[in-house]
Write a protein that holds these residues in place. Sequence first.
Motif, PDB file in Angstrom:
ATOM      1  N   GLU A 283      26.497  30.734  -5.530  1.00  0.00           N
ATOM      2  CA  GLU A 283      27.375  31.247  -6.267  1.00  0.00           C
ATOM      3  C   GLU A 283      28.606  30.296  -6.764  1.00  0.00           C
ATOM      4  O   GLU A 283      29.194  29.405  -6.241  1.00  0.00           O
ATOM      5  N   PRO A 284      29.460  30.003  -7.877  1.00  0.00           N
ATOM      6  CA  PRO A 284      30.199  28.973  -8.525  1.00  0.00           C
ATOM      7  C   PRO A 284      31.703  28.635  -7.195  1.00  0.00           C
ATOM      8  O   PRO A 284      32.064  27.628  -7.066  1.00  0.00           O
ATOM      9  N   GLY A 285      31.917  29.981  -6.782  1.00  0.00           N
ATOM     10  CA  GLY A 285      32.628  29.585  -5.929  1.00  0.00           C
ATOM     11  C   GLY A 285      32.359  29.175  -4.487  1.00  0.00           C
ATOM     12  O   GLY A 285      33.238  28.026  -3.789  1.00  0.00           O
ATOM     13  N   TRP A 286      31.619  29.101  -4.211  1.00  0.00           N
ATOM     14  CA  TRP A 286      30.858  28.588  -2.840  1.00  0.00           C
ATOM     15  C   TRP A 286      30.612  27.403  -2.691  1.00  0.00           C
ATOM     16  O   TRP A 286      30.144  26.367  -2.521  1.00  0.00           O
ATOM     17  N   LEU A 287      29.521  26.929  -4.622  1.00  0.00           N
ATOM     18  CA  LEU A 287      29.546  25.329  -4.717  1.00  0.00           C
ATOM     19  C   LEU A 287      30.541  24.578  -4.393  1.00  0.00           C
ATOM     20  O   LEU A 287      30.317  23.143  -3.960  1.00  0.00           O
ATOM     21  N   GLY A 288      31.775  24.660  -5.136  1.00  0.00           N
ATOM     22  CA  GLY A 288      33.510  24.230  -5.159  1.00  0.00           C
ATOM     23  C   GLY A 288      33.416  24.151  -4.254  1.00  0.00           C
ATOM     24  O   GLY A 288      33.749  22.637  -3.571  1.00  0.00           O
ATOM     25  N   ASP A 289      33.134  25.143  -2.554  1.00  0.00           N
ATOM     26  CA  ASP A 289      33.605  24.899  -1.758  1.00  0.00           C
ATOM     27  C   ASP A 289      33.032  23.651  -1.035  1.00  0.00           C
ATOM     28  O   ASP A 289      33.351  22.884  -0.510  1.00  0.00           O
ATOM     29  N   VAL A 290      32.022  23.965  -1.221  1.00  0.00           N
ATOM     30  CA  VAL A 290      30.545  22.703  -0.647  1.00  0.00           C
ATOM     31  C   VAL A 290      31.492  21.097  -1.408  1.00  0.00           C
ATOM     32  O   VAL A 290      30.953  20.010  -0.681  1.00  0.00           O
ATOM     33  N   ALA A 291      31.862  21.372  -2.752  1.00  0.00           N
ATOM     34  CA  ALA A 291      31.795  19.619  -3.218  1.00  0.00           C
ATOM     35  C   ALA A 291      33.775  19.516  -2.420  1.00  0.00           C
ATOM     36  O   ALA A 291      32.958  18.516  -2.444  1.00  0.00           O
ATOM     37  N   HIS A 292      33.931  20.398  -2.347  1.00  0.00           N
ATOM     38  CA  HIS A 292      35.048  20.008  -1.777  1.00  0.00           C
ATOM     39  C   HIS A 292      35.148  19.488  -0.475  1.00  0.00           C
ATOM     40  O   HIS A 292      35.689  18.744   0.334  1.00  0.00           O
ATOM     41  N   ARG A 293      34.565  20.127   0.582  1.00  0.00           N
ATOM     42  CA  ARG A 293      34.048  20.140   1.868  1.00  0.00           C
ATOM     43  C   ARG A 293      33.232  18.333   1.697  1.00  0.00           C
ATOM     44  O   ARG A 293      33.806  17.146   2.639  1.00  0.00           O
ATOM     45  N   LEU A 294      32.903  18.360   1.075  1.00  0.00           N
ATOM     46  CA  LEU A 294      31.976  16.725   0.940  1.00  0.00           C
ATOM     47  C   LEU A 294      32.670  15.848   0.427  1.00  0.00           C
ATOM     48  O   LEU A 294      32.791  14.697   1.078  1.00  0.00           O
ATOM     49  N   ALA A 295      33.787  16.117  -0.096  1.00  0.00           N
ATOM     50  CA  ALA A 295      34.985  15.556  -0.521  1.00  0.00           C
ATOM     51  C   ALA A 295      35.971  14.315   0.197  1.00  0.00           C
ATOM     52  O   ALA A 295      36.142  13.607   0.071  1.00  0.00           O
ATOM     53  N   ALA A 296      36.170  15.134   0.994  1.00  0.00           N
ATOM     54  CA  ALA A 296      36.796  15.645   2.212  1.00  0.00           C
ATOM     55  C   ALA A 296      36.134  14.688   3.322  1.00  0.00           C
ATOM     56  O   ALA A 296      36.361  14.011   4.351  1.00  0.00           O
ATOM     57  N   ARG A 297      34.168  13.923   3.921  1.00  0.00           N
ATOM     58  CA  ARG A 297      34.270  13.476   3.966  1.00  0.00           C
ATOM     59  C   ARG A 297      34.587  12.022   4.036  1.00  0.00           C
ATOM     60  O   ARG A 297      34.446  11.313   3.366  1.00  0.00           O
ATOM     61  N   ALA A 298      34.910  11.233   5.407  1.00  0.00           N
ATOM     62  CA  ALA A 298      35.588   9.497   4.636  1.00  0.00           C
ATOM     63  C   ALA A 298      34.188   8.586   4.692  1.00  0.00           C
ATOM     64  O   ALA A 298      34.369   8.412   3.842  1.00  0.00           O
TER      65      ALA A 298
END
Length: 919
Positions: A102-117
């Motif tokens: 789902e697009p919402g799930w993909l966006g959530d994963v993208a932003h969580r990956l971005a938060a991993r410094a």
Amino acid sequence: MSALLDAVREGRVRDVPGLVKPLDAAERKAELAELKALRTEVRSWGWDRWQGRIRTLDALIVAGAGCLTGAAATVAWITARDLRDGDRTPVGELVDLLAGREPGWLGDVAHRLAARASTAELDYPLIESLAGLARCAMPTTEPVVRGWVTAIGHRHALRHNLLGDRHTPVMVPRLFEAVATPVPLLWYDDPEDPGQWPQALVAVVEAGVVERPVMVTGCVERLLRTGRPGELKFFLSLLGALDLTEGERREHIADWIGMAADAASPVAGYAQGVLSELALSGALPHRALADMSASVLFRPEKKLVRAQLVLLGKVLRAEPGAAGDLLPVVAEAFGHEDTTVQERALKLVARHLSHVDPALYEELAKRAGLLSPVHRDLAVAAFGELSASAASGAYEEILPPVPTPVPMAPAPSDLAELVEDVTALITSGRGNVGNDWSPPLGTAEFERTLDGVVRHAHRDRTALAEGLRETVADIPPSRPVGGDGDARFRPTGFITVAAAVLGETPTGSPPSLEPSVERPACGHQALRNVLLARLREAAGRLARAEALPFLLATPTWVTGTLDTDVLVDRLAEYHRLGVDAGPLDFAQALIRLPRGADPAAARAAAALGTPEGDRLAAWLLGDGVTAGSVVGTRPPSDDQEPGGQEPGGHRAFPQPLAWLGRPKRDRWMPCYGHRVPEDALWMSVLPQDRDVLAGWLEAETRNALKEVARTAGAATWLLSAAERDGPAGPALHRALACALVVPRAEDRLAAVDALLVLAARGDLNGRSLGGELAGLLIEGQGKANRLTDSLRTAAATGAYRTVWSVLRAALPELLPPVTGAPRRPEAPGTRTAASPVAPSPVAAGSDAASPGGSARHGAIRPGLGELLAVAADCVERCRDGGVPPGLVEFAGRGGSSQAVRQAGRLLAALRTGGDHSTP
């Protein structure tokens, strides 16, 4: 085994998406359990399987991400450290497998990956792809921005990539907000090259991809936050490439003023240039110019100060009516430490006095009292009697208070408190005195704890042993105290004493508890050997269950000094109880006694009728004491071993202290990288012999002078030495001279503190210190600018007469010679040409005529002008007399160099000042 698990184990990462997609939820859950087991197994694979390990980990990342359902769990799997061998991520396979979510799930994963410094920068391609599939906003965390810069920053296509990338409008503004500027931005050698970042970003603005105000404001705000030199250079280059309009410059006037006041020198110079253009065009209000000038005129960069005075002069010539706003701030420079700045400011004020009202005129005249006396005639010419009336009051030297001796607290009387102290020393490593890596240990901790163990062992050994049993048991044989198995970290110090109370010898300790006689490698080790030997002597007596009520050498003051009457009383108690004194303990006690004959105490000691009492009596009457020092009176030949005798050839000291009876050997190995953790504890070994200690520890400071020492703190021991007793002789002044010119500012500051304490105690020999400093500069072992910084710091505390006493001795050897002038006589015992030369005795106030016209002048030593300026400032304030030899000739040589001008200033101050005695 399933086909998916086979593919993962074999590292066939390209096959994994096709094997996962057909699986339903239950099958994926089952496969996930097998994948987790394989993940655990891979951790144990050896390096002989490293290639297969990398392929298997890549396949594990893809398979696990496909089998997990939650966004958080998927991100945790993808970013797991044990799966990211080599920081690789199979982006294509992951995107292929996750694209159906789902697009919402993909966006959530993208932003969580971005938060991993730790991984977001490397995962930028995956984040970008997932955000694109989700059609959501691109994350702009700092690691993602760095990843974007790396991905887009191909030099030959940079402009094209920036203009064509859909993320450029959101990523470029973030470049100015990042805490650390992405490194690829700094990889350019020509800011005018269209293929490099400064010009490429300008092209983005010109194309309308990013609005120009965003770029300009971003650069300005980033420069205000300061940063590393390379970062500042980049944003300055970008501002230059943007070629700001006058409107843009006016919009940020407050920012330019802030940069000119507090920013790094290159940024302040740029801001000053912008404000100068605005001021000369009339776009900068006079009050804003005054605010800016008040800060810039007191910056350390002389170039900026001179440029500001020039700007103020131009503005005042163009607008004389601005004098009321600008002259008060110019007059503040009357108190500048540089007399050249004072002169420029005074001349500028004098040219525009006709445009000020009477009240401002009087205020400016009062401020003229801040001027150096060398400018007093010019000030009188400008202001008349008003400036002449601003005379300073009587001078008073300001020195720090003499340190008050602090008594040593008695040993802990409570058993629980003592056990806690011993345990803390052992477990923290501070009680492991024998290695360089132990945390620092203070004199009071060492002495009180050791004496406390002895006293409690005598009082109730069983109770003490029970209290220490658990502490000793916690030191396993496989993990020596203070280290990780290295033999250098064998248990020493208080663990040995604690084990001796239990009648044990801890694993790894020396088999004998007798004092060690090992040959020290350096002065620091020799001093530590004394401390360790005292611990071992006490441990040996405890292990043999000898009656020992207390130690003789425990000091009565935290400096390490032991009062004579206290030692007499302790020896009397030993005699009453029939206790034999420990040889090393008694020798250490003797060395800690105040120097000087004490007949009354000697009679009391002799009345004891014991060998120790007789020896103490002889000691107190001067037996073995030469020039106030107990060690180092006669160096043996290079092949002679130390004889272990007191000066004068009297009774022998125990071997650990016999090493102290030999002067320091210059052929000792230097202590490279030593961090000097135990200054005060070392000083307590010889609290009455600081000059001898200085001879031992001087190598540490000389190493720092040569930039050999890798850690700070090579001069901290000097302050401890300055606070102690004993002669402040040549070795201490030589070490102090080295510390005043070492590269590290913190060490120079410690040396300044030591200098001021010595002066406050009346122990500073300005002539000796000045001669040593001159020698260091002549030999090229020190730099004049470092000495200037040290002496200016010391003078600024109010010790102008003290600093002048040092400079008056140093200047005769630092002033360039005049060929043809009479040779200055050398004082007896001065150094050779290869060593610092002590100044020759010359009548105070000597104004010898300069040589004839055929005389030639020597080259001026770099930094001499700054030293002369400090000297002149000191004399102008303390009004001390005595013209150094050579100053008259040098001041009369002519020329416009700063050194000659400051020499003339110093000479004028000396001729108008009094002839007072120096410290």
